[in-house]
Design a protein around this motif. Sequence first.
Motif, PDB file in Angstrom:
ATOM      1  N   THR A   1       8.114  -6.264  16.192  1.00 13.76           N
ATOM      2  CA  THR A   1       9.164  -5.701  16.840  1.00 13.76           C
ATOM      3  C   THR A   1      10.339  -6.756  17.258  1.00 13.76           C
ATOM      4  OG1 THR A   1       8.487  -5.924  19.338  1.00 13.76           O
ATOM      5  CG2 THR A   1       7.847  -3.959  18.143  1.00 13.76           C
ATOM      6  N   PRO A   2      11.643  -6.453  17.365  1.00 16.15           N
ATOM      7  CA  PRO A   2      12.552  -7.801  17.975  1.00 16.15           C
ATOM      8  C   PRO A   2      12.267  -8.204  19.035  1.00 16.15           C
ATOM      9  CG  PRO A   2      13.826  -5.449  17.121  1.00 16.15           C
ATOM     10  CD  PRO A   2      12.484  -5.207  17.198  1.00 16.15           C
ATOM     11  N   GLU A   3      11.480  -7.459  20.036  1.00 15.87           N
ATOM     12  CA  GLU A   3      10.985  -8.166  21.309  1.00 15.87           C
ATOM     13  C   GLU A   3       9.839  -9.026  20.951  1.00 15.87           C
ATOM     14  OE1 GLU A   3      13.289  -4.562  22.059  1.00 15.87           O
ATOM     15  OE2 GLU A   3      11.289  -4.767  20.822  1.00 15.87           O
ATOM     16  N   GLU A   4       8.874  -8.785  20.280  1.00 10.15           N
ATOM     17  CA  GLU A   4       7.893  -9.614  19.700  1.00 10.15           C
ATOM     18  C   GLU A   4       8.394 -10.926  19.093  1.00 10.15           C
ATOM     19  OE1 GLU A   4       4.889  -6.035  19.614  1.00 10.15           O
ATOM     20  OE2 GLU A   4       5.592  -7.138  17.778  1.00 10.15           O
ATOM     21  N   VAL A   5       9.134 -10.653  18.014  1.00  8.55           N
ATOM     22  CA  VAL A   5       9.531 -11.985  17.477  1.00  8.55           C
ATOM     23  C   VAL A   5      10.539 -13.033  18.176  1.00  8.55           C
ATOM     24  CG1 VAL A   5      11.805 -10.889  16.179  1.00  8.55           C
ATOM     25  CG2 VAL A   5      10.453 -12.666  15.081  1.00  8.55           C
ATOM     26  N   ALA A   6      11.345 -12.203  19.083  1.00  6.11           N
ATOM     27  CA  ALA A   6      12.070 -13.100  20.076  1.00  6.11           C
ATOM     28  C   ALA A   6      11.278 -13.876  20.997  1.00  6.11           C
ATOM     29  CB  ALA A   6      13.025 -12.195  20.681  1.00  6.11           C
ATOM     30  N   GLY A   7      10.178 -13.211  21.396  1.00  4.67           N
ATOM     31  CA  GLY A   7       9.331 -13.897  22.172  1.00  4.67           C
ATOM     32  C   GLY A   7       8.415 -15.037  21.496  1.00  4.67           C
ATOM     33  N   LEU A   8       8.141 -14.978  20.242  1.00  6.39           N
ATOM     34  CA  LEU A   8       7.520 -15.766  19.581  1.00  6.39           C
ATOM     35  C   LEU A   8       8.448 -16.907  19.397  1.00  6.39           C
ATOM     36  CD1 LEU A   8       5.114 -17.054  17.608  1.00  6.39           C
ATOM     37  CD2 LEU A   8       5.978 -15.612  16.021  1.00  6.39           C
ATOM     38  N   SER A   9       9.679 -16.799  18.978  1.00  6.80           N
ATOM     39  CA  SER A   9      10.721 -17.739  18.570  1.00  6.80           C
ATOM     40  C   SER A   9      10.843 -18.598  19.753  1.00  6.80           C
ATOM     41  CB  SER A   9      11.826 -17.167  18.034  1.00  6.80           C
ATOM     42  OG  SER A   9      12.784 -18.112  17.590  1.00  6.80           O
ATOM     43  N   SER A  10      11.067 -17.886  21.125  1.00  9.95           N
ATOM     44  CA  SER A  10      11.563 -18.749  22.163  1.00  9.95           C
ATOM     45  C   SER A  10      10.436 -19.541  22.630  1.00  9.95           C
ATOM     46  CB  SER A  10      11.603 -17.368  23.223  1.00  9.95           C
ATOM     47  OG  SER A  10      12.929 -16.800  22.874  1.00  9.95           O
ATOM     48  N   ALA A  11       9.093 -18.993  22.521  1.00 11.61           N
ATOM     49  CA  ALA A  11       7.889 -19.837  22.880  1.00 11.61           C
ATOM     50  C   ALA A  11       8.047 -21.175  21.990  1.00 11.61           C
ATOM     51  CB  ALA A  11       6.865 -19.134  22.487  1.00 11.61           C
TER      52      ALA A  11
ATOM     53  N   TRP B   1      11.168 -26.890  15.388  1.00  9.09           N
ATOM     54  CA  TRP B   1      12.120 -25.891  15.759  1.00  9.09           C
ATOM     55  C   TRP B   1      12.110 -26.015  17.186  1.00  9.09           C
ATOM     56  CZ3 TRP B   1      15.006 -23.572  12.541  1.00  9.09           C
ATOM     57  CH2 TRP B   1      15.440 -22.321  12.868  1.00  9.09           C
ATOM     58  N   GLY B   2      13.435 -26.541  17.801  1.00  9.05           N
ATOM     59  CA  GLY B   2      13.591 -26.618  19.329  1.00  9.05           C
ATOM     60  C   GLY B   2      12.560 -27.777  19.573  1.00  9.05           C
ATOM     61  N   ALA B   3      11.624 -27.539  20.549  1.00  5.33           N
ATOM     62  CA  ALA B   3      10.698 -28.622  20.750  1.00  5.33           C
ATOM     63  C   ALA B   3       9.396 -28.278  20.259  1.00  5.33           C
ATOM     64  CB  ALA B   3      10.680 -28.562  22.681  1.00  5.33           C
ATOM     65  N   GLY B   4       9.301 -27.192  19.517  1.00  7.67           N
ATOM     66  CA  GLY B   4       8.102 -26.837  18.708  1.00  7.67           C
ATOM     67  C   GLY B   4       7.882 -27.195  17.604  1.00  7.67           C
ATOM     68  N   ARG B   5       6.629 -27.375  16.999  1.00  5.59           N
ATOM     69  CA  ARG B   5       6.111 -27.868  15.519  1.00  5.59           C
ATOM     70  C   ARG B   5       5.510 -26.691  14.970  1.00  5.59           C
ATOM     71  NH1 ARG B   5       2.911 -33.783  16.946  1.00  5.59           N
ATOM     72  NH2 ARG B   5       4.917 -34.832  17.334  1.00  5.59           N
ATOM     73  N   ILE B   6       5.866 -26.505  13.689  1.00  2.00           N
ATOM     74  CA  ILE B   6       5.340 -25.164  12.678  1.00  2.00           C
ATOM     75  C   ILE B   6       4.606 -25.905  11.677  1.00  2.00           C
ATOM     76  CG2 ILE B   6       5.727 -23.380  11.360  1.00  2.00           C
ATOM     77  CD1 ILE B   6       8.233 -23.095  13.247  1.00  2.00           C
ATOM     78  N   VAL B   7       3.406 -25.461  11.210  1.00  2.00           N
ATOM     79  CA  VAL B   7       2.712 -25.870  10.006  1.00  2.00           C
ATOM     80  C   VAL B   7       2.253 -24.724   9.194  1.00  2.00           C
ATOM     81  CG1 VAL B   7       0.882 -27.224   8.935  1.00  2.00           C
ATOM     82  CG2 VAL B   7       1.837 -28.079  11.285  1.00  2.00           C
ATOM     83  N   VAL B   8       2.638 -24.554   8.009  1.00  2.00           N
ATOM     84  CA  VAL B   8       2.254 -23.506   7.001  1.00  2.00           C
ATOM     85  C   VAL B   8       1.553 -24.249   5.983  1.00  2.00           C
ATOM     86  CG1 VAL B   8       3.005 -21.779   5.508  1.00  2.00           C
ATOM     87  CG2 VAL B   8       4.335 -22.215   7.597  1.00  2.00           C
ATOM     88  N   THR B   9       0.553 -23.560   5.620  1.00  6.87           N
ATOM     89  CA  THR B   9      -0.519 -23.907   4.354  1.00  6.87           C
ATOM     90  C   THR B   9      -0.613 -22.760   3.558  1.00  6.87           C
ATOM     91  OG1 THR B   9      -1.863 -25.466   5.943  1.00  6.87           O
ATOM     92  CG2 THR B   9      -2.591 -24.730   3.842  1.00  6.87           C
ATOM     93  N   THR B  10      -0.116 -22.744   2.476  1.00 11.72           N
ATOM     94  CA  THR B  10       0.049 -21.540   1.468  1.00 11.72           C
ATOM     95  C   THR B  10      -1.617 -21.113   0.936  1.00 11.72           C
ATOM     96  OG1 THR B  10       0.956 -22.682  -0.469  1.00 11.72           O
ATOM     97  CG2 THR B  10       2.378 -21.398   1.177  1.00 11.72           C
ATOM     98  N   PRO B  11      -2.357 -22.143   0.743  1.00 13.22           N
ATOM     99  CA  PRO B  11      -3.625 -21.846   0.114  1.00 13.22           C
ATOM    100  C   PRO B  11      -4.364 -20.946   1.333  1.00 13.22           C
ATOM    101  CG  PRO B  11      -3.068 -24.055  -0.559  1.00 13.22           C
ATOM    102  CD  PRO B  11      -2.226 -23.712   0.428  1.00 13.22           C
TER     103      PRO B  11
END
Length: 236
Positions: A67-77, A196-206
Amino acid sequence: MTQKRALVVRGGWEGHEPVKATELFLPFLRDNGYAVRVEESTDVYADTAEMARTDLVVQCVTMSQITPEEVAGLSSAVVAGTGFTGWHGGIADSFRASAEYLHLVGGQFATHPGREPCERRGEAADNFRPHTIAVTEAGRTHPVTAGVEDFELHTEQYWVLHDDLVDVLATTTHPVRAWEPWHRPVTSPAVWTRHWGAGRIVVTTPGHSLDVLEHPQVRTIIERGMLWATRTASAS
């Protein structure tokens, strides 16, 4: 020292075995001092208080809806410092209809080219190809991939669409093949990070199946990614 809090969110397409896949990593998190909460849906992303006290989100939700509320909450965090990581379709092929989610992650699964058509048998292995995961120059010194040598896999090889705000730690190259429509080799990110802002993201495709997740280099990258993405003191 305050105990770190990890939130494991799993669900979506059952073909990626989200429960068994995430269970592989729960002992690692606990052994590294995390208090772990496991959720079977993305509802928790809309819980502002819970997300604010979460230091790391590990997501394994292929396709599905948000939902828009869920993705907004994740992104804000994440903007506020919560780390975000995952593997394969559980992070790179999640919530296809959400532009906001794609913007957050910075890359999106497009396809996984398969065997020559005459070799296909209508099974999952039709999409398995031998391929190399090649660590980039940046990856050779990054904490997530330092010391990891290039390695071979025989599984789905993700073709990923991405933007320039990702820092690519490893790549994989799709060759030209007579039965495919592209005319030159295409290199896709296989492991990337994103600030992303103060956060860090790591994506591993395998990570299509449990055996791939248990591959020593894949597992090392995923586990290091969890530690690196976790909220830092400066983001607290």
